[in-house]
Scaffold this motif. Structure first.
Motif, PDB file in Angstrom:
ATOM      1  N   THR A 138       0.824  -1.213   0.000  1.00  0.00           N
ATOM      2  CA  THR A 138       0.000   0.000   0.000  1.00  0.00           C
ATOM      3  C   THR A 138       0.852   1.253   0.000  1.00  0.00           C
ATOM      4  OG1 THR A 138      -1.636  -1.232   1.284  1.00  0.00           O
ATOM      5  CG2 THR A 138      -1.913   1.153   1.164  1.00  0.00           C
ATOM      6  N   GLY A 139       1.976   1.230   0.729  1.00  0.00           N
ATOM      7  CA  GLY A 139       2.798   2.430   0.862  1.00  0.00           C
ATOM      8  C   GLY A 139       3.488   2.831  -0.421  1.00  0.00           C
ATOM      9  N   ALA A 140       3.936   1.862  -1.216  1.00  0.00           N
ATOM     10  CA  ALA A 140       4.649   2.187  -2.455  1.00  0.00           C
ATOM     11  C   ALA A 140       3.769   2.964  -3.432  1.00  0.00           C
ATOM     12  CB  ALA A 140       5.195   0.914  -3.094  1.00  0.00           C
ATOM     13  N   PRO A 141       2.538   2.525  -3.730  1.00  0.00           N
ATOM     14  CA  PRO A 141       1.684   3.326  -4.619  1.00  0.00           C
ATOM     15  C   PRO A 141       1.334   4.701  -4.047  1.00  0.00           C
ATOM     16  CG  PRO A 141       0.854   1.081  -4.462  1.00  0.00           C
ATOM     17  CD  PRO A 141       1.897   1.232  -3.404  1.00  0.00           C
ATOM     18  N   LEU A 142       1.124   4.762  -2.730  1.00  0.00           N
ATOM     19  CA  LEU A 142       0.821   6.057  -2.122  1.00  0.00           C
ATOM     20  C   LEU A 142       1.998   7.014  -2.269  1.00  0.00           C
ATOM     21  CD1 LEU A 142      -1.062   5.076   1.166  1.00  0.00           C
ATOM     22  CD2 LEU A 142      -2.013   6.235  -0.837  1.00  0.00           C
ATOM     23  N   ALA A 146       4.348   6.900  -4.578  1.00  0.00           N
ATOM     24  CA  ALA A 146       4.457   7.258  -5.994  1.00  0.00           C
ATOM     25  C   ALA A 146       3.416   8.299  -6.377  1.00  0.00           C
ATOM     26  CB  ALA A 146       4.308   6.013  -6.863  1.00  0.00           C
ATOM     27  N   ALA A 147       2.191   8.159  -5.855  1.00  0.00           N
ATOM     28  CA  ALA A 147       1.159   9.143  -6.141  1.00  0.00           C
ATOM     29  C   ALA A 147       1.512  10.500  -5.547  1.00  0.00           C
ATOM     30  CB  ALA A 147      -0.190   8.657  -5.594  1.00  0.00           C
ATOM     31  N   GLY A 148       2.090  10.509  -4.342  1.00  0.00           N
ATOM     32  CA  GLY A 148       2.508  11.767  -3.741  1.00  0.00           C
ATOM     33  C   GLY A 148       3.617  12.444  -4.527  1.00  0.00           C
ATOM     34  N   VAL A 149       4.577  11.659  -5.009  1.00  0.00           N
ATOM     35  CA  VAL A 149       5.657  12.213  -5.827  1.00  0.00           C
ATOM     36  C   VAL A 149       5.100  12.796  -7.119  1.00  0.00           C
ATOM     37  CG1 VAL A 149       7.684  11.592  -7.187  1.00  0.00           C
ATOM     38  CG2 VAL A 149       7.452  10.757  -4.845  1.00  0.00           C
ATOM     39  N   ALA A 150       4.156  12.086  -7.757  1.00  0.00           N
ATOM     40  CA  ALA A 150       3.542  12.594  -8.985  1.00  0.00           C
ATOM     41  C   ALA A 150       2.793  13.902  -8.728  1.00  0.00           C
ATOM     42  CB  ALA A 150       2.597  11.543  -9.566  1.00  0.00           C
ATOM     43  N   ALA A 151       2.088  13.976  -7.592  1.00  0.00           N
ATOM     44  CA  ALA A 151       1.385  15.217  -7.265  1.00  0.00           C
ATOM     45  C   ALA A 151       2.365  16.358  -7.022  1.00  0.00           C
ATOM     46  CB  ALA A 151       0.507  15.003  -6.028  1.00  0.00           C
ATOM     47  N   PHE A 160       5.706  15.692  -0.627  1.00  0.00           N
ATOM     48  CA  PHE A 160       4.417  15.163  -1.086  1.00  0.00           C
ATOM     49  C   PHE A 160       4.369  13.648  -0.935  1.00  0.00           C
ATOM     50  CE2 PHE A 160       3.818  19.324  -2.745  1.00  0.00           C
ATOM     51  CZ  PHE A 160       2.464  19.469  -3.008  1.00  0.00           C
ATOM     52  N   GLY A 161       5.491  12.963  -1.236  1.00  0.00           N
ATOM     53  CA  GLY A 161       5.505  11.510  -1.114  1.00  0.00           C
ATOM     54  C   GLY A 161       5.358  11.040   0.320  1.00  0.00           C
ATOM     55  N   ILE A 162       6.064  11.691   1.238  1.00  0.00           N
ATOM     56  CA  ILE A 162       5.974  11.311   2.652  1.00  0.00           C
ATOM     57  C   ILE A 162       4.599  11.652   3.218  1.00  0.00           C
ATOM     58  CG2 ILE A 162       6.911  11.803   4.946  1.00  0.00           C
ATOM     59  CD1 ILE A 162       9.633  12.219   3.610  1.00  0.00           C
ATOM     60  N   ALA A 170       1.854  11.486   1.768  1.00  0.00           N
ATOM     61  CA  ALA A 170       0.873  10.511   1.314  1.00  0.00           C
ATOM     62  C   ALA A 170       0.851   9.252   2.172  1.00  0.00           C
ATOM     63  CB  ALA A 170       1.147  10.138  -0.147  1.00  0.00           C
ATOM     64  N   GLN A 171       1.795   9.121   3.118  1.00  0.00           N
ATOM     65  CA  GLN A 171       1.855   7.936   3.966  1.00  0.00           C
ATOM     66  C   GLN A 171       0.986   8.055   5.214  1.00  0.00           C
ATOM     67  OE1 GLN A 171       3.770   5.299   2.771  1.00  0.00           O
ATOM     68  NE2 GLN A 171       3.928   6.699   1.027  1.00  0.00           N
ATOM     69  N   ILE A 172       0.200   9.117   5.312  1.00  0.00           N
ATOM     70  CA  ILE A 172      -0.625   9.316   6.513  1.00  0.00           C
ATOM     71  C   ILE A 172      -1.532   8.117   6.820  1.00  0.00           C
ATOM     72  CG2 ILE A 172      -2.634  10.626   7.336  1.00  0.00           C
ATOM     73  CD1 ILE A 172      -1.305  13.122   6.657  1.00  0.00           C
ATOM     74  N   PRO A 173      -2.248   7.560   5.828  1.00  0.00           N
ATOM     75  CA  PRO A 173      -3.116   6.418   6.175  1.00  0.00           C
ATOM     76  C   PRO A 173      -2.348   5.250   6.781  1.00  0.00           C
ATOM     77  CG  PRO A 173      -3.634   7.242   3.983  1.00  0.00           C
ATOM     78  CD  PRO A 173      -2.389   7.928   4.413  1.00  0.00           C
ATOM     79  N   LEU A 174      -1.143   4.985   6.271  1.00  0.00           N
ATOM     80  CA  LEU A 174      -0.369   3.877   6.815  1.00  0.00           C
ATOM     81  C   LEU A 174      -0.009   4.109   8.273  1.00  0.00           C
ATOM     82  CD1 LEU A 174       2.080   2.934   3.928  1.00  0.00           C
ATOM     83  CD2 LEU A 174      -0.023   1.810   4.618  1.00  0.00           C
ATOM     84  N   VAL A 175       0.406   5.325   8.599  1.00  0.00           N
ATOM     85  CA  VAL A 175       0.793   5.636   9.975  1.00  0.00           C
ATOM     86  C   VAL A 175      -0.406   5.512  10.910  1.00  0.00           C
ATOM     87  CG1 VAL A 175       1.724   7.412  11.489  1.00  0.00           C
ATOM     88  CG2 VAL A 175       2.669   7.128   9.196  1.00  0.00           C
ATOM     89  N   VAL A 176      -1.534   6.062  10.482  1.00  0.00           N
ATOM     90  CA  VAL A 176      -2.724   6.033  11.338  1.00  0.00           C
ATOM     91  C   VAL A 176      -3.225   4.604  11.523  1.00  0.00           C
ATOM     92  CG1 VAL A 176      -5.107   6.815  11.554  1.00  0.00           C
ATOM     93  CG2 VAL A 176      -3.360   8.377  10.709  1.00  0.00           C
ATOM     94  N   VAL A 177      -3.297   3.846  10.428  1.00  0.00           N
ATOM     95  CA  VAL A 177      -3.761   2.459  10.521  1.00  0.00           C
ATOM     96  C   VAL A 177      -2.814   1.626  11.373  1.00  0.00           C
ATOM     97  CG1 VAL A 177      -4.172   0.366   9.187  1.00  0.00           C
ATOM     98  CG2 VAL A 177      -5.029   2.551   8.353  1.00  0.00           C
TER      99      VAL A 177
END
Length: 258
Positions: A115-119, A121-126, A166-168, A170-177
């Motif tokens: 899950t973290g890798a796509p998140l 990558a999406a943050g880097v793209a944004a 932006f990439g880091i 995007a990892q908020i859901p992982l940290v919270v979960v």
């Protein structure tokens, strides 16, 4: 495994990771011209409209001495090598850590990694997407009669910092979960702390983004807020499943039946 064997295993993993990064750096050195044009595009798109009105051209300059061109190309190739070799050196880290994990912990580790890798990558793209706007805002503070020339080193640091933030983020859901799975926070606590969390997200976005415009801040803060709300829903669902699995819980001062 004895300590010496652990050190040998760590050495083997480090050697594989370093070799992979070295190969990726060689590839980065080869593809440097096309990669640099791709990296330069946000700068051109960001300040070209402003400089056209002044009659200037969007330019990046290289300063620092005779060897600065070689140093910049090597640094840029190393960054590309780290990105290309990321699956290898991250995999080596996991291979060193996973034998110490239980089966359930391994399953969650694989899930979080997938899950973290796509998140990320999406943050880097944004981050790459909002770069032109951030550059345009920063350059707009220059006087009308002045041409803006940015050094390659500063520009590379600016780009890396932006996409990493932006990439880091995007990892908020992982940290919270993860905190919820460990029992540190519950879905109810996340809901009660939501207003302060949203304020903290916007403060973080305002401080972390290199540019000072509100649009770039919103590009970072709004997705972070949405991801936090999604993680809050996941935490609530997880809490309900835990409650069904353990329907009767005793208080701290109540004895359990033998």
């Amino acid at each position: 495994m004895p300590l010496v064997e652990h050190l040998r295993e760590l050495r083997r993993r480090l050697v594989i990771a370093v070799v992979a990064i070295l190969i990726g750096t060689i590839v980065g050195w080869i593809i440097y011209p096309s990669a640099f044009e791709f990296l330069k595009q946000p700068y051109v798109d960001g300040i070209a409209p402003l400089l056209e009105r002044k009659g200037f051209e969007a330019e990046l300059v290289l300063s620092g001495g005779v060897g600065s061109a070689f140093s910049f190309r090597l640094k840029f190739a190393l960054v590309i090598g780290l990105v290309i070799a990321a699956p290898v050196w991250i995999g080596q880290i996991w291979r060193f850590v996973l034998p110490a994990l239980h089966h359930n912990e391994r399953r969650w580790a694989y899930l979080l990694t997938a899950t973290g890798a796509p998140l990320f990558a999406a943050g880097v793209a944004a981050g790459y997407f909002v770069l032109p706007k951030g550059i345009e805002v920063l350059v707009s503070f220059a006087p009308e009669s002045v041409n803006v020339l940015l050094t390659l080193g500063d520009y590379l640091n600016f780009v890396i910092r932006t996409v990493l933030v932006f990439g880091i983020a995007a990892q908020i859901p992982l940290v919270v979960v993860m905190l919820n799975r460990l029992g540190i926070v519950s879905g109810r606590q996340l809901a009660s702390a939501r207003p302060w969390t949203v304020i903290g997200i916007f403060v973080f976005a305002a401080v972390a983004t290199p540019s000072t415009d509100p649009l770039t801040m919103l590009f970072l803060a709004v997705p972070m807020t949405v991801l936090y709300l999604v993680s809050e829903v996941i935490a609530r669902v997880t809490d309900r499943r835990k409650a069904k699995a353990t329907p009767e819980e005793l208080s701290d001062d109540e004895a359990s039946p033998l």
